[in-house]
Structure formats: structure tokens, C-alpha cells
Write a protein that holds these residues in place. Structure first.
Motif, short mmCIF file in Angstrom:
data_model
loop_
_atom_site.label_atom_id
_atom_site.label_comp_id
_atom_site.label_asym_id
_atom_site.label_seq_id
_atom_site.Cartn_x
_atom_site.Cartn_y
_atom_site.Cartn_z
N LEU A 1 1.20 -10.71 -101.62
CA LEU A 1 1.73 -12.06 -101.74
C LEU A 1 3.10 -12.19 -101.10
N GLU A 2 3.96 -11.18 -101.30
CA GLU A 2 5.32 -11.27 -100.80
C GLU A 2 5.41 -11.11 -99.28
N GLU A 3 4.34 -10.68 -98.64
CA GLU A 3 4.36 -10.52 -97.19
C GLU A 3 3.75 -11.71 -96.44
N ILE A 4 3.31 -12.70 -97.18
CA ILE A 4 2.75 -13.89 -96.52
C ILE A 4 3.90 -14.68 -95.91
N PRO A 5 3.87 -14.93 -94.60
CA PRO A 5 4.99 -15.63 -93.95
C PRO A 5 4.97 -17.12 -94.27
N PRO A 6 6.07 -17.83 -93.98
CA PRO A 6 6.09 -19.28 -94.21
C PRO A 6 5.04 -19.99 -93.36
N ARG A 7 4.55 -21.12 -93.90
CA ARG A 7 3.58 -21.98 -93.21
C ARG A 7 2.37 -21.18 -92.71
N ALA A 8 1.83 -20.39 -93.64
CA ALA A 8 0.72 -19.51 -93.27
C ALA A 8 -0.62 -20.02 -93.79
N ALA B 1 3.09 -18.08 -102.51
CA ALA B 1 4.08 -17.24 -101.84
C ALA B 1 5.37 -18.02 -101.61
N ALA B 2 5.27 -19.29 -101.22
CA ALA B 2 6.46 -20.12 -101.00
C ALA B 2 7.21 -20.36 -102.29
N ILE B 3 6.48 -20.55 -103.40
CA ILE B 3 7.13 -20.76 -104.70
C ILE B 3 7.95 -19.53 -105.09
N ALA B 4 7.36 -18.36 -104.91
CA ALA B 4 8.05 -17.13 -105.29
C ALA B 4 9.28 -16.87 -104.42
N SER B 5 9.16 -17.14 -103.12
CA SER B 5 10.26 -16.80 -102.21
C SER B 5 11.34 -17.87 -102.17
N ASN B 6 10.99 -19.14 -102.34
CA ASN B 6 11.97 -20.22 -102.19
C ASN B 6 12.60 -20.64 -103.51
N LEU B 7 11.84 -20.60 -104.60
CA LEU B 7 12.37 -21.07 -105.88
C LEU B 7 12.57 -19.95 -106.88
N ASP B 8 12.10 -18.76 -106.56
CA ASP B 8 12.23 -17.60 -107.45
C ASP B 8 11.65 -17.88 -108.83
N LEU B 9 10.55 -18.66 -108.85
CA LEU B 9 9.86 -18.89 -110.11
C LEU B 9 8.88 -17.75 -110.36
N PRO B 10 8.62 -17.45 -111.64
CA PRO B 10 7.72 -16.33 -111.96
C PRO B 10 6.27 -16.65 -111.60
N VAL B 11 5.66 -15.79 -110.80
CA VAL B 11 4.24 -15.89 -110.45
C VAL B 11 3.63 -14.51 -110.63
N TRP C 1 -0.23 -23.56 -114.99
CA TRP C 1 0.66 -22.58 -115.60
C TRP C 1 -0.05 -21.83 -116.72
N CYS C 2 0.58 -20.74 -117.19
CA CYS C 2 0.09 -20.03 -118.37
C CYS C 2 1.28 -19.37 -119.09
N LYS C 3 1.05 -18.97 -120.32
CA LYS C 3 2.05 -18.24 -121.11
C LYS C 3 1.41 -16.94 -121.56
N ASP C 4 2.06 -15.80 -121.23
CA ASP C 4 1.45 -14.52 -121.56
C ASP C 4 1.74 -14.13 -123.01
N ARG C 5 1.25 -12.95 -123.40
CA ARG C 5 1.36 -12.51 -124.79
C ARG C 5 2.81 -12.27 -125.21
N LYS C 6 3.71 -12.12 -124.23
CA LYS C 6 5.12 -11.91 -124.54
C LYS C 6 5.88 -13.23 -124.55
N GLY C 7 5.18 -14.33 -124.36
CA GLY C 7 5.82 -15.63 -124.39
C GLY C 7 6.44 -16.07 -123.07
N ARG C 8 6.14 -15.37 -121.99
CA ARG C 8 6.71 -15.73 -120.69
C ARG C 8 5.81 -16.74 -119.98
N LEU C 9 6.45 -17.75 -119.43
CA LEU C 9 5.73 -18.76 -118.66
C LEU C 9 5.60 -18.32 -117.22
N LEU C 10 4.44 -18.58 -116.60
CA LEU C 10 4.21 -18.24 -115.20
C LEU C 10 3.55 -19.41 -114.48
N VAL C 11 3.83 -19.54 -113.19
CA VAL C 11 3.17 -20.52 -112.33
C VAL C 11 1.95 -19.86 -111.69
#
Length: 846
Positions: free
Chosen positions: A121-128, A140-150, A412-422
Motif C-alpha cells: 500500500l505504501e508504495e502505490i504512487p500518487p494518481r495511480a 494509499a493517498a489517505i495514509a500518505s497525505n493525511l496520516d490517518l490510520p488504515v 470505518w471500523c473500531k478494533d478490539r483495542k478501541g482504535r478507529l481505522l479508515v
């Protein structure tokens, strides 16, 4: 195109074997008519794709074009066979049009099937999106541009899918299956889907792909399980493809390849096929990439809409939340909690909550996959997320909206530790303003129904005063807003299309030239009513509802002012762009009037022009057979008849029986051509008086010879007929005037026609002109188009049912006998009208 050798052979046959020449010309003509029929069927299919909401894959459009082009080429080749080198300019015109269509509309970019096949996922280039698909590229854009948890993951690129199809040589089979798909038929969707998904599931992965999948899986997930999801090119764009493809949850390494093939096979699920075709996407341009994400054992899941999708709402973000995995929510199998969140302040906050059913949830199983279980007591009494989590999710959705420049639908989802993910984000489809329904309810219409049958050629509703047209000359007098009523619809009528509110005809077909032009203009058209010209009266106000094949008396105002909006393919969709180009090079008709100087091959801009030109010239070639040496044709038989007209007959389909003598060898009762028998029946009507002292042959030709040098029974002076089972071409010589009739009377009414030319006479030019006026009046009343000049008149009528053909030919036979010396009797228009009335009493129109 005829070669030099072939052309020389044609000239030799025409000169030295005229009967063989006539037979070959006739055979080419009949084949040309068959190609003409196929042309109109294929053109009607293309126009239905473009105009009338017929749904089909682009490969169906391509197939229709290929069929049309093949049929047009067949027409051109057989016209060339009828008159070699006369119309050879048609070949380069056809080639130019076809080359343009292929280059700009039919040629598809070759699918790219080279590595990379697998990317973290982290190696996918922009506009791919073109090779990672929408879902993977967005994540991939969400993770690299907004640093949101995925979740961690990797993508199996669209290039891997293309390589998979190329390895198994699926291309031709996929194209053939999609070319016959009817997306409006559930059975067709199901059968096509079953065939193609089975094909995919049995396929072999390209070399190296399975190894790359396993290595990447273990490097990123270790022994954990994953979710295998679709990420097709075009998915999660303005067209979401939401829920159209398959997702396989809780997959371990041993099932990875199987899950991958299940997901790519879902590209051809019935719903995915319908959705793609309906929205105008091309199959080769929507290859399937696959996204593998680390499986999250979700405590809660849901969706966030960054804005309300409803046009009537002014609310902020909306969150939908359930316990467990999100599967029950996205499939519509449960009622979620709904939270409305304000986005007007610096930090979102919950405005309102609505509790869902809270009865069941989806959970992971140890064996793989998921199952549905009842909620625990604490879950039934507690919301899946609290206000703080809701505010955080709404904030993320707004940030995504800023990143992608449009309202977003975020999973979205919430894991067993209570963390939210996109888990994904895609453009949110906003509701359009409600539009008035276009369903037609005629139950409240009290106006009398004048016509309730026929075939809709062009949809819509039109109202206006009736104008009944029977000749080309009458077109100039049609006022704007008229309802044109005619026996049939020759292409010439198209020149007044902008004046018409609707068209209603006795005959005609959806696949005709005129119907094609009417569709271009959007003029409601009802054909094949069988009785329009008898039922609808000139000047009568009517309302035409083409979709219901109904004509009401008077103006039904509510209907006429509420036209239905057509649900066409999006104008900017890939299919519509290509279809528009094809349509522009196939359907428009520019050649309308054969008498104009621009009715030539170089003026053909579309395939429709070539079809129109070829058909018109083919009929003209058959019409002119009499000038091609028929008087020197061997094998012709003299007709035995009580009428003092010397007629020789050549049967194109039957050889001359050996039992016949050279003279007086064909009794009328032995003639099998019903058209000729009907014509001769009219000529022999008891009301026609024939003098035994006058022989009717070519007096002008006889004047060229000295008396006694040529026999009065000679073919050089006689009338001549060329016949087949349902074809008649006859040249009749009545002293100093002649008549040529060319008629086809087969099982297909749309192909049937009668053309007639009447020229000459022994009286003054003025009196001959009066006879022409008489002929024009009578034949117009009988539904013929007429065009006259000097002492000559050309008339034609098309699309005639076979039983009516015999009646019309009998009428023409009587007309020829009735008018043979009429130019000697007529003195003024008053006498013309007297004779018109006398004739129409004998043969009334209808």
C-alpha cells in the motif's frame, strides 16, 4: 471494385449475351436489396443504442457497426456488379468513413499486462487509479497525505488482471459474450455472468504471480488473515460501483489465490455487468485490481457521510454505526444507529442519535469467513461508538472531503483495542432534485381515440393540425407545427422535419431512412397504422402519443406539455463518446433528393448516405434495363394476347422451354409473374376499347425504316418485359409515346415498390402536358409521388404490401389503356378534371 478484366467481360456479356447480362444484373439487384434490408436493421440497432435507451455493452455496439459496415460494403459491391466502374467512387468513400470510425471509436488501447503485479500500500504512487484501482489508490493517498490510520495491505494491480486474461486468452470469448448481452434481461445477465465467472475461476495465474502473492502476504501479514476486496479501475469514482463486486473476508494464505480469482470473477457478476453497461463504461477500460487488507476483528463498524446526500436536507455529517463487522450494514441486513453531527463549529459534535435494531452482528470465525450471532446484552443496551468517537470520525470525513475535493462516503471500523481505522473512502453520490415522473397516464383523457395501433418509431408526444401529403410538391405548403400524415415516408420528406410536431403513416418501419432522421430531430413518429390517411382528415387537430401508439382527436393539453425526459447514457461516458462518433458517421442522412446535382458519391458523408445512394441508383439501373439492348435479347417469347400490343418477355429465372416455338409461343395463362398478369388485366378491361386496325408498337422506330424492310412483329419495334417470380420491368410502346414500369412485389413490404415513367405523344406539346397533369392528379390520389416536366412524368411508390401491388398494377394497366390517345382529346384543365373524376370512379383510391 471491378477489375479491368472483369469490366471487359461485363461489356462483352452485355453486347453479345444480353439475356445473360440481364440475369446477372437482376441477381445482383436482389442481393443488393437483401444487403439494404440488413443495413437498415443494423442502423436501427445503432440508433436504438444512441436514441432509445437500448442498453448494451460497447462490444454490442461494435458488433452492430461491423454488421452495418459489412452490409453497406455488400450493397456497394453489388451496385458495382450491376454497373461496373460507374459508381466506383463509392469504394474510397466507404473506406474513408470506416477508417475514421475504427481509428477514433472502435480501436481500444491494448491492455497493459506487464509488472508490477503486486505493490504494498505504501508504495502505490500518487494518481495511480489506472493500475491500482480507485479503492487502493484512495487508501494509499489517505495514509500518505493525511496520516490517518488504515490497515496494512497490498494491491494486486490491474496489470496482473490483464496478464491473467492474456495468459488464458480470454479476450475473444469475453468480447463475444458481451456482444450478445441484453442488460435489460435478467436471464441474459445471469447466463452471461455464469459463463464468464466460470471462465475466470478455471483460469491459471500468469507465471510468477502466485509466488509474488504469497511472498507479499507473509511479509506484510505474517500469519494474520486478510480481507480481499475489489479495487477496479473506475470504482470509487463519480460512479461508485458500490456493492457490485465481491469481498472475501477472513482469508488465510492457503485461500489467497482462490479469493483473488473470486474477486476478479465478480467483475462479471450480473449486478456489476448491469451497472457498468448502464453507466457507459467499457469492459477493457475497467480492469480489476484487488486490494488485500489486514483483517480487523472489528468491535464496531460503520459509514460516515461527510455531508447529507439528500437535496432537501441542511444537516452536517451523518454516521451509521453497528456492532461487529460492517457486512450487515453494507448489505442492508440491519438497521444501524444513526448519529447526526454538526460541522458548523470548530470541532464536530453530536446533535442527535437514533438507535437501530441492535439484534445481531457479524463476527470472524476460527475456520475463516464470518458468521452472524446475536448481540450480547451489554451491546444491545450500549451504542457502538460514543460522542467523542463520533466527533473524530466526522472530523476525518471532513478532512477526506478536503483532500478529494468532494463530499465523501467513508467506511470505518473500531478494533478490539478501541482504535478507529479508515477502510475506504469514495465520492458521495448526492441526490438530484426530484423530477416530475414521465409515466403516461391516459386514463383521464376523454378525447376520442382516432388511431390505437401502429409502431412507435420515435418516442414522444406531438400535437397539431393534420396535413396529408401525397407528393413531393406538396411539402412546400406544410405550415410549422403540423402533424404530417402520409401513406409512407420517402427520405425527401426529411427536408420539412423542422416544421413538424409529429408524423403518422399508413406504412413504414422503425428501420426506415425517414425514421432515422426523425430520431435525429426528436419528432414523435408513429408508423404502420394501416389507416392514417383514411382516418385523419386535413386540418383536423390531433394529439399523437407515439409511445402508446395512440392518436387522439383534438389537443390533449396536459399530455402535450409534459414530455418525458430521456434517460440516456451520460454524455461524457466512455461508451457515449465513442457511440456519438459512430452515430455521426453512420446515421445522419445528407443525400435527400436524387434529382439534385450533389446526389453523387463524393457527397456521401455517412454510411446512411452510401446506403441511400446505392439503393436509389440500383433501382435506376433496373429501371433503365429497357435501354440496354433488350430488343436484341435471345430467348424472349412473344406474348399471345387479344390486346393489339406486341410484347416479348424474358424470364430471368426460368429457361426457355424447348417445346415453345420461335413465334407466338407464350399464352398469357402461362405467365407466372402476377404483376404482369395484373397489368395486362387492367389493359384488357372491357371499358378499354382497342381498335383492330391500329397496331401499338414503336412508331418512331418504325419511321426510321422503309416499309416492308422490317416485320411489324420484330423485337426492334415491340414492347419488352423482363420478369422474375416477383419482379417486373416492362417497356411498352404506344405509337409515339412510351411507358416504363419497374416493380418489385415480394414478401417484404418495405422492399416493394413501383416506379413508372411516361414520356412523349403525338399531339401538341400543350396537349401532352395536359395528359401529364391528368396522370399526376390520378396517381397522387393513389398514393404515388409524382414529378413532371414537359410531356414526361416520373412516379414512384414504395413499401407496398404484396396484395396491394396487384391492385395498383391493375390500375396502372387500365390507366395506360385509358390514356394512350388521351393527349388528342384534352383541351384544357376543365377536361382534365372531367377525365380524372371518370377514372377515379372506376378505380377509387384506397
Amino acid at each position: 471494385m471491378t477489375s479491368i478484366t472483369g469490366y471487359l467481360g461485363y461489356l462483352a456479356t452485355r453486347l453479345f449475351a444480353p439475356s445473360k447480362h440481364l440475369k446477372k444484373t437482376y441477381e445482383a439487384f436482389r442481393q443488393l436489396l437483401e444487403w439494404d434490408r440488413q443495413c437498415h436493421e443494423s442502423m436501427a440497432e445503432l440508433e436504438a443504442f444512441y436514441h432509445d435507451e437500448k442498453r448494451g455493452d460497447f462490444f454490442a455496439v461494435k458488433k452492430a457497426y461491423e454488421t452495418l459496415h459489412n452490409a453497406v460494403r455488400g450493397m456497394v459491391e453489388h451496385l458495382d456488379a450491376m454497373a461496373p466502374r460507374t459508381y466506383e467512387a463509392l469504394f474510397p468513400r466507404l473506406h474513408r468513413i470506416d477508417a475514421s470510425v475504427r481509428a477514433s471509436a472502435l480501436t481500444l488501447q491494448k491492455p497493459e499486462g506487464s509488472p508490477p503485479f503486486v505493490l504494498p500500500l505504501e508504495e502505490i504512487p500518487p494518481r495511480a487509479e489506472a493500475f491500482a484501482g480507485g479503492k487502493a489508490a484512495h487508501l494509499a493517498a489517505i495514509a500518505s497525505n493525511l496520516d490517518l490510520p488504515v490497515p496494512k495491505g497490498f494491491v494486486v494491480t490491474s496489470r496482473a488482471f490483464n496478464a491473467f486474461c492474456e495468459t488464458n486468452q480470454f479476450g475473444p470469448e469475453i468480447e463475444a459474450s458481451l456482444a450478445t448481452l441484453d442488460p435489460d434481461s435478467p436471464l441474459s445477465l445471469q447466463n452471461t455472468s455464469a459463463h464468464l465467472t466460470s471462465l475466470i475461476l478455471k483460469g491459471s495465474l500468469p507465471p510468477g504471480l502466485e509466488k509474488a502473492l504469497q511472498e507479499t502476504y507473509h511479509r506484510i501479514f505474517g500469519n494474520a488473515r486478510c480481507a480481499v476486496r475489489s479495487s477496479a479501475v473506475g470504482e470509487d469514482s463519480a460512479f461508485s460501483f458500490a456493492g457490485q463486486f465481491k469481498t472475501v473476508l477472513n482469508v488465510d494464505a492457503t485461500r489467497l489465490v482462490e479469493a483473488y480469482k473470486e474477486v476478479i470473477a465478480s467483475k462479471y457478476s450480473p449486478s456489476a455487468l448491469f451497472y457498468r453497461v448502464k453507466n457507459g463504461f467499457l469492459d477493457p477500460e475497467t480492469p480489476m485490481a484487488v486490494l488485500a487488507l489486514k483483517m480487523v476483528d472489528a468491535l464496531a463498524s460503520g459509514i460516515v457521510y461527510s455531508r447529507s446526500p439528500f437535496s432537501s436536507s441542511t444537516a452536517g455529517s451523518t454516521i451509521y454505526a453497528i456492532w461487529g463487522l460492517g457486512e450487515l450494514l453494507v448489505k442492508g441486513d440491519t438497521v444501524p444507529d444513526v448519529l447526526e453531527v454538526s460541522i458548523s463549529s470548530d470541532r464536530p459534535h453530536v446533535l442527535h442519535r437514533a438507535q437501530g435494531t441492535r439484534e445481531r452482528k457479524a463476527v470472524l470465525t476460527l475456520q475463516g469467513g464470518i458468521e452472524t450471532v446475536a448481540l450480547e446484552a451489554t451491546e444491545k443496551n450500549s451504542p457502538p461508538i460514543d460522542d467523542h468517537e463520533a466527533a473524530q470520525l466526522a472530523d476525518w470525513a471532513l478532512r477526506l472531503e478536503g483532500l478529494f475535493k468532494s463530499p465523501q462516503d467513508m467506511e470505518w471500523c473500531k478494533d478490539r483495542k478501541g482504535r478507529l481505522l479508515v477502510l475506504q473512502s469514495r465520492p458521495l453520490g448526492l441526490e438530484k432534485e426530484a423530477e416530475e415522473s414521465c409515466e403516461l397516464d391516459l386514463s383521464g383523457v376523454s378525447n376520442p381515440i382516432l388511431i390505437s395501433e401502429g409502431d412507435r418509431a420515435v418516442s414522444g408526444i406531438g400535437r397539431g393540425k393534420v396535413v396529408v401529403v401525397s407528393s413531393h410538391e406538396a411539402l412546400h405548403e406544410i405550415p410549422r407545427g403540423s402533424v404530417l400524415v402520409a401513406h409512407a415516408t420517402p427520405p425527401k420528406y426529411a427536408q420539412v422535419m423542422d416544421r413538424l410536431s409529429a408524423v403518422v403513416t399508413d406504412l413504414g418501419a422503425v428501420a426506415g431512412h425517414f425514421a432515422s432522421v426523425a430520431r435525429e430531430w426528436g419528432v414523435p413518429t408513429l408508423v404502420n397504422t394501416r389507416k392514417a390517411t383514411q382516418t385523419l382528415k386535413p386540418g383536423q387537430m390531433v394529439t399523437v402519443v407515439a409511445d402508446r401508439a395512440t392518436v387522439f382527436e383534438g389537443s390533449v393539453q396536459d399530455l402535450a406539455e409534459r414530455p418525458c425526459e430521456k434517460n440516456r447514457l451520460p454524455e461524457n461516458s466512455p461508451v457515449m463518446k465513442r457511440l456519438s462518433f459512430i452515430f455521426d458517421h453512420c446515421s445522419p442522412l445528407n443525400l435527400l433528393d436524387p434529382q439534385k446535382p450533389d446526389f453523387v458519391p463524393r457527397a456521401c458523408k455517412t454510411l446512411h448516405d452510401i446506403v441511400r445512394f446505392s439503393h436509389e441508383k440500383a433501382v435506376q439501373e433496373m429501371f433503365s434495363l429497357g435501354s440496354q439492348g433488350m430488343r436484341r435479347t435471345r430467348g424472349a417469347r412473344k406474348l399471345i394476347s387479344d390486346i393489339p400490343v406486341t410484347l416479348y418477355i424474358l424470364d430471368l429465372e426460368k429457361p426457355r422451354p424447348k417445346s415453345f416455338s420461335l413465334r407466338g409461343d407464350l399464352p398469357l395463362g402461362k405467365v407466372e409473374n402476377l404483376g404482369l398478369r395484373a397489368l395486362w388485366k387492367g389493359l384488357g378491361d372491357p371499358d378499354i376499347i382497342w381498335s383492330s386496325e391500329i397496331r401499338h408498337f414503336d412508331w418512331q422506330e418504325f419511321d426510321r425504316f422503309s416499309a416492308g424492310i422490317i416485320s411489324l412483329d420484330s423485337q426492334m419495334l415491340a414492347s419488352f418485359a423482363v420478369i422474375a417470380k416477383d419482379y417486373l420491368n416492362i417497356n411498352i410502346r404506344f405509337g409515339y409515346h412510351f411507358v416504363v414500369i419497374d416493380a418489385l412485389s415480394g414478401a417484404v413490404p418495405e422492399q416493394n415498390y413501383i416506379t413508372l415513367r411516361f414520356q412523349g405523344g403525338g399531339a401538341t406539346l400543350e396537349r401532352r402536358g395536359l395528359r401529364v397533369r391528368f396522370l399526376s392528379r390520378v396517381l397522387s390520389e393513389h398514393g404515388f409521388e409524382t414529378a413532371s416536366e414537359g410531356d414526361g412524368i416520373d412516379v414512384k411508390r414504395r413499401s407496398i404490401p404484396a396484395p396491394d401491388m396487384e391492385k395498383k398494377l391493375e390500375m396502372l394497366g387500365f390507366l395506360l389503356g385509358f390514356t394512350r390517345l388521351l393527349d388528342q382529346k384534352l383541351e384544357d384543365m376543365g377536361s382534365v378534371e372531367v377525365h380524372v373524376e371518370q377514372f377515379l370512379k372506376k378505380f377509387p383510391p384506397g
